[in-house]
Design an enzyme around this catalytic site. Structure first.
Site, PDB file in Angstrom:
ATOM      1  N   HIS A  83      20.587  44.743  30.203  1.00  0.00           N
ATOM      2  CA  HIS A  83      19.828  45.849  29.627  1.00  0.00           C
ATOM      3  C   HIS A  83      20.542  47.173  29.881  1.00  0.00           C
ATOM      4  CE1 HIS A  83      16.498  48.413  28.453  1.00  0.00           C
ATOM      5  NE2 HIS A  83      15.844  47.347  28.049  1.00  0.00           N
ATOM      6  N   HIS A 170      24.381  61.032  40.485  1.00  0.00           N
ATOM      7  CA  HIS A 170      24.149  60.562  41.854  1.00  0.00           C
ATOM      8  C   HIS A 170      25.050  59.350  42.080  1.00  0.00           C
ATOM      9  CE1 HIS A 170      22.183  58.651  45.270  1.00  0.00           C
ATOM     10  NE2 HIS A 170      21.514  59.781  45.489  1.00  0.00           N
ATOM     11  N   PRO A 171      25.797  59.295  43.177  1.00  0.00           N
ATOM     12  CA  PRO A 171      26.822  58.255  43.321  1.00  0.00           C
ATOM     13  C   PRO A 171      26.304  56.824  43.247  1.00  0.00           C
ATOM     14  CG  PRO A 171      26.465  59.451  45.388  1.00  0.00           C
ATOM     15  CD  PRO A 171      25.783  60.217  44.323  1.00  0.00           C
ATOM     16  N   ALA A 173      22.595  56.134  42.503  1.00  0.00           N
ATOM     17  CA  ALA A 173      21.356  56.040  41.719  1.00  0.00           C
ATOM     18  C   ALA A 173      21.489  56.579  40.303  1.00  0.00           C
ATOM     19  CB  ALA A 173      20.229  56.772  42.442  1.00  0.00           C
TER      20      ALA A 173
END
Length: 323
Positions: A83, A170-171, A173
């Site tokens: 997805h 964000h690295p 997330a």
């Protein structure tokens, strides 16, 4: 007046570690006033969906708690699923159920997005009714390129820069999309082929952007663990495009390739009327049919009428009022 009721259906990029799915759902359910109605997860999609309802402020608090837990536990650098996704907490839609409108939810979505960016350091994009430009209303536009291409997209296109937070991924997330939308139906049809190009060709003909059905978003994906493929759809307005019409078009296009339908799947919750429509279509019910013939509906009407007639009992130990 009945109290305001809001639904939230956050999608998280985790479908293979039950303990992580449970931790995210528990973080949402711990907020007083919130009721978790459904939890769905899929290993091939590597994704889970939590559906919950409550008053507006508890719903916003629970959404933040779920995103915070996902940011803590999910690392997209090692995440692979069928997805599309740009974030550990990929999308957080707010849906009006009772006593509040789409427009009235927009400021709430903005407050939630600003808090996620400020406290968690995750760039946030607004979509749907909360979008800040026409192109950004569409979730697929904001997801284009996935997590792996998000930084390049933000660097190269002003329309892809976040509404809140710096234009820096964000690295672990990624980014999060927050928005407001009407109730939709997530509906998948599994095909009897492992050829993902066939699935993609069918999806192109089914989705609205390809000249297919109005208010339908569709992608063709490979289900590696099941050895097959799937048409994954969002039906944005089942009253304009009912489930049976989407199913029949997928089946018709599949026949062109000599492909059979294996099964179909509703992800999360679905309005009762949407399933009744399918029964009416496939059973060819005539003009004498009425939805008031549904037993459970008549019982609910009876119970509601009896509740209105029933006098309010005094609290235990209370003195009757003077005449």
């Amino acid at each position: 007046m009945r109290p305001v009721l809001v639904e939230c259906v956050p999608n998280f990029s985790e479908g293979r570690r039950p303990e992580v799915v449970a931790a995210i759902a528990q973080s949402i359910g711990r907020v007083p006033g919130v009721h978790v109605l459904d939890i769905e997860s899929d290993e091939d999609h590597h994704r889970c969906v939590v559906t919950y309802v409550g008053p507006l402020e508890p719903v916003l608090e629970a959404a933040f708690a779920g995103v915070q837990e996902a940011v803590r536990r999910i690392d997209l650098r090692t995440h692979q699923g069928s997805h599309p996704r740009i974030g550990a907490a990929d999308v957080v839609p707010l849906v009006p159920i009772r006593g509040i409108t789409l427009e009235e939810l927009v400021p709430a979505a903005r407050r939630l997005g600003e808090r996620i960016a400020r406290e968690l350091g995750v760039p946030v994009f607004l979509y749907g009714e909360a979008a800040t430009s026409p192109r950004r209303r569409d979730l697929s536009f904001l997801r284009r390129g996935n997590f792996e291409g998000l930084q390049a997209a933000m660097d190269g296109d002003p329309e892809r820069r976040p509404d809140f937070g710096p234009p820096t991924v964000h690295p672990t997330a990624g980014g999060t999309v927050v928005g407001v939308r009407p109730a939709l139906i997530a509906y998948n049809v599994e095909l009897g082929t492992d050829d993902v190009e066939v699935a993609r060709a069918i999806a192109r003909r089914v989705r609205e952007a390809g000249g297919g059905l109005v208010n339908v978003r569709a992608i063709g994906v490979k289900l590696e663990r099941r050895g097959t493929t799937q048409i994954s759809m969002n039906l944005l307005d089942y009253r304009k495009t009912p489930i049976y019409r989407a199913f029949e078009l997928v089946a018709a296009e599949a026949r062109r390739y000599g492909v059979e339908i294996r099964s179909s799947q509703v992800v999360g919750l679905v309005p009762e009327d949407a399933l009744v429509e399918c029964a009416e279509y496939y059973l060819r019910l005539d003009a004498t049919w009425s939805r008031r013939q549904i037993l459970e509906r008549r019982l609910m009407e009876l119970e509601a009428a009896e509740a209105e007639r029933r006098p309010t009992d005094p609290a235990p130990g209370a003195e009757p009022s003077a005449g």
